[in-house]
Design a protein around this motif. Structure first.
Motif, PDB file in Angstrom:
ATOM      1  N   ASN A 185       0.837  -1.196   0.000  1.00 61.58           N
ATOM      2  CA  ASN A 185       0.000   0.000   0.000  1.00 61.58           C
ATOM      3  C   ASN A 185       0.875   1.250   0.000  1.00 61.58           C
ATOM      4  N   LEU A 204      -2.187   3.908  11.209  1.00 67.01           N
ATOM      5  CA  LEU A 204      -3.620   3.719  11.463  1.00 67.01           C
ATOM      6  C   LEU A 204      -4.473   3.765  10.203  1.00 67.01           C
ATOM      7  N   GLY A 205      -3.844   3.714   9.054  1.00 64.46           N
ATOM      8  CA  GLY A 205      -4.611   3.681   7.801  1.00 64.46           C
ATOM      9  C   GLY A 205      -5.313   4.998   7.497  1.00 64.46           C
ATOM     10  N   LYS A 244      -5.679   5.358   3.701  1.00 61.08           N
ATOM     11  CA  LYS A 244      -6.755   4.532   3.126  1.00 61.08           C
ATOM     12  C   LYS A 244      -8.110   5.189   3.345  1.00 61.08           C
ATOM     13  N   ARG A 245      -8.256   5.769   4.529  1.00 59.55           N
ATOM     14  CA  ARG A 245      -9.536   6.425   4.836  1.00 59.55           C
ATOM     15  C   ARG A 245      -9.755   7.632   3.941  1.00 59.55           C
TER      16      ARG A 245
END
Lengths: 362, 377
Positions: free
Chosen positions: B183, B328-329, B332-333
């Motif tokens: 990612n 904590l991504g 992506k959020r």
């Protein structure tokens, strides 16, 4: 009619046959899709499946207990013969794709160092035996394995849901829409079992068209669920895997039960056998009805030999296999045999029937 | 037809049992743990494998040296090193039984994704094998002398799994680590392991923090101070011990039911809220006056909340501002909710992280104050 299969049995045959295609879903075969787009593609595929099934559904609704070739035979005996052989060739081609795809799956993730020819040979031998036994035993086997399959699916989903994080699933991007449509179209064109029903209509008890609708809905829901869980658990790793759903099953843990992929692989082999046997059965029915000869065993054996030859030809090397799996021949065949021919031939049949009724009245 | 079916059954029963297709168990190198080290000359693979020739007898009293053996091989690639291993051991490696994969620090610092390619591609390896980083070399962990009847693979695998309940380490399966490495915004993480000598002069494998990776590079190591916040924020612990200071007395709490929810701000995509909810049990307080009243419990709860909030804030500050890692991504959020904005920030994501604002909320409740009666004071 004796030896008719029930609606539930028909549903199980369709379910088991089609779900095998989902399990052996290959990333980046037709298009490059992210997990989110894959889920959307499943929804679009549902619509395409319903739309493309309409001609078959209408036929099944109107002429529930008449085989398609018998109906075509009323129009023209000669046409029925040609149509039967064409359909048989189409179903055999679909069986070759099924076996080749399964061979690729088995050769890639199961037994890399062993030649699969012997296994495929014996699998086809079992298929021939199944076809010889008829549709009823095949349906009964499908019921058993549909139940096992359903439980194994629940186990895989339950065994991985704890690791599922929906933020791993990216939303769709505008430039992905053509790929989503392409993927959905290819996926819908793999519903080979739907046109196959035209030839076993007289062997089905109950309303086949409602079973097909239920099957498409159930299959789409399960596929979407599997792709959601796979995307949420595997993230980008899933995009790297040739068979992401197999990878999902390999990371599933259900209580003390681990290594579920070993269990599932056994079930999938039976599913591959059932699907091939079903296609072989329908192809042999087509040949039998179009040639008007009771040489079913011979037809079936010839069909199996053709499938095996096709498998040997297309599994020789990976580029050839991929070319076969990417081919537009199957979608083109699906459009012709599941949509166009049923419409045209049914209209001709209705016209002829009306004409005959008129003549009878006179 | 009956004859055919009987014949078929017989034939199917015997398939796969021919000499050419099968491999005897004694010809298999059953790998328990794999260590990968690398330097300029290539890769060095260390494997702990079961000594299949000696473990055949039930009730064997063999020492661990007899039960398992360590093999080491070098090669230009991992595959090459494993093929050398085949020559050394004269057995065919079986990777599917491996309990743990350890990569040396140098390998981890030098594009770990390429070192893991073999394990992603090879069909007999497990996608969910736990991966860890050695503080020095993987070989040192694999060859650790833990004492009689203790296998490095078993001890290491158990140690990694224990992180869920003791908050000292984390178990990261291969697929999860690779997914994060692939990612473009996520930071990947792995537990760090070290070997230390105990009082009996035996080796002991211990957790030594968590290694963070950004853009396929080893970026930082979380120590005990920042690791707690990391585990809380990522929902990686089921329960842990929390010690707080209350009126100059030490109170021990078991923190359970830890759930963390990270959300992107509706108005500003560079602001995130991290809400940690938990439940506590008071398991010990070393006060001479044993009584706790309702007011004390309320105070202890507030202190626990404060401490967990501090842990999480420290971790977030360190990873976002000092390391430039998104654990904590957040990326992506943003990608899922604001794709256009994501396109802009993903090009220079590390500098974006420095401007990210986080609002940490810790909400807890004390459910069990212990078996002692509550004071009515």
């Amino acid at each position: 009619m004796k030896n008719q299969i029930s609606s539930a049995q028909l549903f199980c045959i369709l379910f088991v046959c089609r779900l095998l295609g989902t399990f052996t879903y290959m990333s980046q075969l037709q298009t490059t899709l992210h997990a989110g787009s894959r889920i959307v593609a499943t929804g679009v595929c549902f619509l395409f499946s319903i739309l493309s099934a309409i001609p078959v559904l209408l036929y099944l609704q109107k002429q529930n207990n008449v085989s398609f070739l018998n109906a075509v035979g009323i129009v023209s005996e000669k046409t029925a013969g040609i149509i039967g052989i064409s359909y048989a060739a189409f179903f055999l081609f679909a069986a070759i794709i099924t076996i080749t795809r399964f061979g690729l799956f088995a050769g890639t993730v199961l037994v890399q160092n062993t030649g699969l020819y012997i296994s495929v040979f014996f699998l086809l031998l079992v298929c021939v035996y199944c076809v010889y036994q008829g549709l009823q035993p095949l349906a009964r086997t499908a019921v058993i394995f549909a139940v096992i399959l359903l439980f194994s699916l629940i186990a895989v989903i339950a065994g991985t849901i704890g690791e599922c994080s929906l933020i791993n699933i990216p939303g769709i991007r505008e430039n992905e829409i053509p790929n989503i449509i392409k993927q959905a179209f290819f996926s819908a064109c793999r519903n080979i079992e739907i046109p196959a029903l035209l030839f076993i209509a007289e062997e089905i008890k109950g309303k086949a068209h409602t079973v097909v609708l239920k099957f498409i809905t159930a299959f789409s829901i399960i596929s979407a669920l599997l792709f959601t869980v796979a995307g949420g658990v595997l993230g980008e790793y899933g995009d790297q895997q040739i068979f992401p759903l197999f990878t999902l099953s390999s990371v599933a843990k259900f209580g003390f039960v681990e290594r579920m992929e070993d269990l599932l692989t056994g079930i999938w082999i039976v599913c591959a056998m059932l699907k091939t046997a079903f296609l072989l059965y329908v192809a042999s029915q087509c040949l039998q009805k179009s040639l008007h000869k009771e040489i079913k065993t011979c037809h079936t054996a010839i069909g199996a030999v053709l499938i095996f030859a096709g498998y040997l030809l297309f599994s020789a090397d990976i580029p050839t296999t991929i070319r076969l799996l990417r081919t537009w021949l199957l979608p083109a065949g699906y459009i012709i045999f599941a949509i166009l021919l049923p419409i045209v031939l049914y209209l001709l049949f209705v016209r002829k029937e009306k004409k005959l009724q008129k003549e009878n009245r006179i | 037809m009956k004859f055919l079916s009987v014949l078929l059954c017989i034939v199917l029963l015997f398939t796969g049992c021919s000499q050419s297709a099968s491999t005897e168990l004694s010809n298999r190198l059953i790998i328990e743990a794999i260590g990968i080290d690398s330097d300029e000359s290539g890769y060095k693979v260390s494997v702990l494998a079961l000594n299949t020739l000696q473990t055949g007898s039930a009730g064997s009293t063999e020492s661990p040296d007899g039960i398992a053996k360590v093999f080491t091989a070098k090669g230009n690639s991992i595959a090459d090193a494993f093929s050398q291993l085949d020559l050394i051991s004269a057995q065919i490696p079986l990777y599917s039984q491996a309990r743990v994969l350890i990569i040396g620090k140098e390998t981890a610092e030098n594009q770990p994704l390429s070192a893991l390619n073999f394990f992603i591609r090879e069909h007999t390896t497990r996608d969910d094998i736990p991966v860890a980083v050695a503080e020095t070399t993987a070989n040192k962990i694999i060859t650790a002398d833990l004492g009689k009847n203790l296998l490095v693979s078993k001890v290491t695998a158990d140690l990694l799994s224990s992180g869920k309940r003791n908050g000292q380490t984390v178990r990261v399966p291969l697929y999860s680590f690779v997914s994060r490495l692939l990612n473009e915004t996520d930071a990947a993480y792995l537990p760090v392991l070290t070997v230390e000598k105990n009082a009996q002069k035996k080796d002991e494998i211990r957790a030594a923090g968590i290694a963070l990776f950004a853009n396929d590079n080893y970026t930082a190591t979380l120590n005990n101070k920042t690791m707690n916040g990391f585990l809380y924020a990522n929902n990686l612990i089921d329960s842990t011990l929390l010690e707080i200071d209350y009126n100059n007395k030490n109170i021990s709490l078991t923190v359970r039911k830890i759930k963390t929810k990270t959300e992107i701000n509706e108005k500003d995509p560079s602001v995130f809220s991290v809400a940690v909810s938990f439940s506590c049990d008071i398991i010990e307080h070393n006060s001479t006056n044993q009584d706790l009243n309702e007011q004390d419990i309320l105070q202890i709860k507030l202190l626990a909340q404060e401490k967990i909030k501090k842990y999480t804030e420290d971790f977030l500050y360190y990873t976002l501002h000092d390391c430039g890692c998104d654990c904590l991504g957040f990326g992506k959020r943003i990608r899922n909710k604001y794709p256009t904005y994501y396109e802009q920030i993903s090009k220079n994501y590390t500098s974006f992280l420095k401007n990210v604002q986080t609002v940490v909320i810790a909400e807890g409740a004390i459910h069990r104050p212990g078996r002692e009666v509550l004071s009515g004071k």
